[in-house]
Design an enzyme around this catalytic site. Structure first.
Site, PDB file in Angstrom:
ATOM      1  N   ASP A   1      11.058   5.782  -0.351  1.00 36.19           N
ATOM      2  CA  ASP A   1      10.061   5.264  -1.291  1.00 36.19           C
ATOM      3  C   ASP A   1      10.521   5.424  -2.737  1.00 36.19           C
ATOM      4  O   ASP A   1      11.247   6.358  -3.069  1.00 36.19           O
ATOM      5  CB  ASP A   1       8.738   6.016  -1.070  1.00 36.19           C
ATOM      6  CG  ASP A   1       7.557   5.262  -1.653  1.00 36.19           C
ATOM      7  OD1 ASP A   1       7.692   4.059  -1.952  1.00 36.19           O
ATOM      8  OD2 ASP A   1       6.490   5.883  -1.817  1.00 36.19           O
TER       9      ASP A   1
ATOM     10  N   HIS B   1      15.315  -2.438  -4.888  1.00 41.26           N
ATOM     11  CA  HIS B   1      15.516  -2.556  -3.436  1.00 41.26           C
ATOM     12  C   HIS B   1      17.008  -2.651  -3.104  1.00 41.26           C
ATOM     13  O   HIS B   1      17.473  -2.076  -2.124  1.00 41.26           O
ATOM     14  CB  HIS B   1      14.764  -3.780  -2.892  1.00 41.26           C
ATOM     15  CG  HIS B   1      13.267  -3.648  -2.985  1.00 41.26           C
ATOM     16  ND1 HIS B   1      12.595  -2.512  -2.595  1.00 41.26           N
ATOM     17  CD2 HIS B   1      12.309  -4.507  -3.437  1.00 41.26           C
ATOM     18  CE1 HIS B   1      11.277  -2.686  -2.790  1.00 41.26           C
ATOM     19  NE2 HIS B   1      11.087  -3.879  -3.309  1.00 41.26           N
TER      20      HIS B   1
ATOM     21  N   ASN C   1       3.224  -3.737   4.384  1.00 42.48           N
ATOM     22  CA  ASN C   1       4.025  -4.292   3.283  1.00 42.48           C
ATOM     23  C   ASN C   1       3.933  -5.816   3.189  1.00 42.48           C
ATOM     24  O   ASN C   1       4.312  -6.409   2.167  1.00 42.48           O
ATOM     25  CB  ASN C   1       5.495  -3.852   3.376  1.00 42.48           C
ATOM     26  CG  ASN C   1       5.724  -2.398   3.014  1.00 42.48           C
ATOM     27  OD1 ASN C   1       6.610  -1.743   3.551  1.00 42.48           O
ATOM     28  ND2 ASN C   1       4.938  -1.859   2.080  1.00 42.48           N
TER      29      ASN C   1
ATOM     30  N   ARG D   1       9.972  12.327   2.681  1.00 41.19           N
ATOM     31  CA  ARG D   1       9.517  11.203   1.862  1.00 41.19           C
ATOM     32  C   ARG D   1       9.980  11.432   0.432  1.00 41.19           C
ATOM     33  O   ARG D   1       9.813  12.523  -0.119  1.00 41.19           O
ATOM     34  CB  ARG D   1       7.995  11.057   1.884  1.00 41.19           C
ATOM     35  CG  ARG D   1       7.558   9.831   1.063  1.00 41.19           C
ATOM     36  CD  ARG D   1       6.114   9.439   1.271  1.00 41.19           C
ATOM     37  NE  ARG D   1       5.844   8.155   0.614  1.00 41.19           N
ATOM     38  CZ  ARG D   1       4.951   7.280   1.014  1.00 41.19           C
ATOM     39  NH1 ARG D   1       4.213   7.533   2.075  1.00 41.19           N
ATOM     40  NH2 ARG D   1       4.773   6.142   0.372  1.00 41.19           N
TER      41      ARG D   1
HETATM   42  C1  IPE Z   1       5.968   3.132   2.861  1.00 35.06           C
HETATM   43  O1  IPE Z   1       5.986   2.995   1.483  1.00 35.06           O
HETATM   44  C2  IPE Z   1       6.765   2.035   3.519  1.00 35.06           C
HETATM   45  C3  IPE Z   1       8.209   2.090   3.327  1.00 35.06           C
HETATM   46  C4  IPE Z   1       8.870   3.014   2.687  1.00 35.06           C
HETATM   47  C5  IPE Z   1       8.948   0.998   3.937  1.00 35.06           C
HETATM   48  P1  IPE Z   1       4.852   2.229   0.671  1.00 35.06           P
HETATM   49  O2  IPE Z   1       5.283   2.249  -0.748  1.00 35.06           O
HETATM   50  O3  IPE Z   1       4.583   0.902   1.291  1.00 35.06           O
HETATM   51  O4  IPE Z   1       3.575   3.167   0.905  1.00 35.06           O
HETATM   52  P2  IPE Z   1       2.251   3.342   0.027  1.00 35.06           P
HETATM   53  O5  IPE Z   1       1.673   1.977  -0.201  1.00 35.06           O
HETATM   54  O6  IPE Z   1       2.639   3.990  -1.257  1.00 35.06           O
HETATM   55  O7  IPE Z   1       1.376   4.234   0.856  1.00 35.06           O
HETATM   56  C1  IPE Z   2      10.051   1.500  -1.015  1.00 33.94           C
HETATM   57  O1  IPE Z   2       9.943   1.315  -2.369  1.00 33.94           O
HETATM   58  C2  IPE Z   2      10.548   0.271  -0.296  1.00 33.94           C
HETATM   59  C3  IPE Z   2       9.520  -0.433   0.479  1.00 33.94           C
HETATM   60  C4  IPE Z   2       8.284  -0.069   0.630  1.00 33.94           C
HETATM   61  C5  IPE Z   2       9.940  -1.647   1.150  1.00 33.94           C
HETATM   62  P1  IPE Z   2       8.642   0.697  -3.045  1.00 33.94           P
HETATM   63  O2  IPE Z   2       8.834  -0.767  -3.196  1.00 33.94           O
HETATM   64  O3  IPE Z   2       7.423   1.107  -2.316  1.00 33.94           O
HETATM   65  O4  IPE Z   2       8.690   1.396  -4.465  1.00 33.94           O
HETATM   66  P2  IPE Z   2       7.470   1.966  -5.301  1.00 33.94           P
HETATM   67  O5  IPE Z   2       6.720   2.915  -4.415  1.00 33.94           O
HETATM   68  O6  IPE Z   2       6.634   0.786  -5.701  1.00 33.94           O
HETATM   69  O7  IPE Z   2       8.113   2.642  -6.454  1.00 33.94           O
HETATM   70 MG    MG Z   3       6.164   2.690  -2.457  1.00 32.23          MG
END
Ligand code: IPE
Ligand code: IPE
Ligand code: MG
Length: 258
Positions: free
Chosen positions: A22, A39, A70, A189
């Site tokens: 994350d 990403h 997502n 995490r």
């Molecule tokens: C969890 O992260 C999913 C992945 C890392 C693929 P998210 O960024 O989607 O989770 P929330 O929305 O903060 O709970």
């Molecule tokens: C994790 O990074 C990757 C996925 C959930 C696919 P995020 O895109 O959730 O990054 P933040 O949490 O917005 O920083």
């Molecule tokens: Mg995230």
């Protein structure tokens, strides 16, 4: 902590580590860059982490790539993430195969764009003979959906007359997409968030949890070493009174497990 330090006592380290990768978006936003750059850097971090994992005695990595929730992100971000799967498999599958990595994709195939579903099938088939290291990629994965699918399998078996008596934990576990993989020892995490976000709900039962403030694109051997060290300082009791040193016997080889 160096890789060597842990490698001398791998029996104390986690064999199966699950990563909630994350913080990609925040990493990019802090630099004034589009989220897709975060990403992309996240994919580099994944490469570094896969490479470093065996040095810490890790035999299996499960990474959260895309959750069932997502899909609620803007279409262009979803499409960027799908594009990264295409390019990652395209550029890395051969190397992973040659390195003895078996790839397994967790989550619902239904609902994925047809070409991604085909890529995922290819990654699994092409690496099915490997047993040195198991890489599980959770993609279109949700713990609740996985549990619902496992329950549906039991209903189907019962309707077909192939299940009698009370449902056991083992019966349900066999229907999960992680069925047969070693027990999850450690869930990490990144990015400072402290929640599971629907990841490995069943499998998390006795996993140790480690939350690290680092954003995923900055992850690599050093941060993984810190997570492994934190794991090493925990006492696991599994509900009993005494510490259990070795929850996953060495006999649980990747080949036997999958
Ligand atoms: C969890 O992260 C999913 C992945 C890392 C693929 P998210 O960024 O989607 O989770 P929330 O929305 O903060 O709970
Ligand atoms: C994790 O990074 C990757 C996925 C959930 C696919 P995020 O895109 O959730 O990054 P933040 O949490 O917005 O920083
Ligand atoms: Mg995230």
């Amino acid at each position: 902590m160096s890789a060597e330090t842990v490698a001398t006592a791998p029996e104390k380290g986690p064999r199966h580590v699950a990563l909630i990768m994350d913080g990609n978006g925040r990493w990019a936003e802090r630099r004034g860059l589009p989220r897709v750059v975060g990403h992309r850097e996240g994919v580099q971090a994944l490469r570094r982490t896969i490479k470093a994992a065996p040095d810490f005695g890790i035999r299996c990595l499960t990474v959260f790539g895309f959750s069932t929730e997502n899909w609620s992100r803007p279409a262009d971000e979803v499409s960027d993430l799908m594009g990264l799967v295409r390019s990652f498999v395209g550029s890395d599958l051969k190397r992973l195969e040659a390195a003895g990595v078996r790839v397994r994709v967790l989550g619902r195939r239904k609902g994925l764009p047809a070409d991604i579903a085909a890529i995922v099938d290819r990654a699994e088939t092409q690496t099915a003979h490997n047993d040195r290291f198991l890489l599980q990629v959770a993609f279109n994965y949700g713990g609740r959906a996985d549990l619902a699918d496992a329950a549906q399998r039991l209903v189907d078996l019962a309707r077909a007359g192939e299940l009698s008596g009370d449902v056991t934990e083992e019966d349900l576990g066999l229907g999960l997409s992680t069925a047969g993989s070693p027990p999850v020892d450690l869930i990490v995490r990144t990015s400072g968030e402290q929640r599971l976000s629907n990841f490995l709900l069943w499998e998390a039962a006795y996993a140790e949890l480690v939350f690290q403030d680092i954003l995923w694109p900055d992850y690599g051997a050093e941060a993984l070493g810190q997570a492994v060290a934190a794991f090493g300082s925990r006492e696991r009791r599994f509900g009993g009174r005494d510490a259990v040193e070795d929850a996953a016997p060495e006999a649980t080889t990747v080949k036997a497990a999958v």
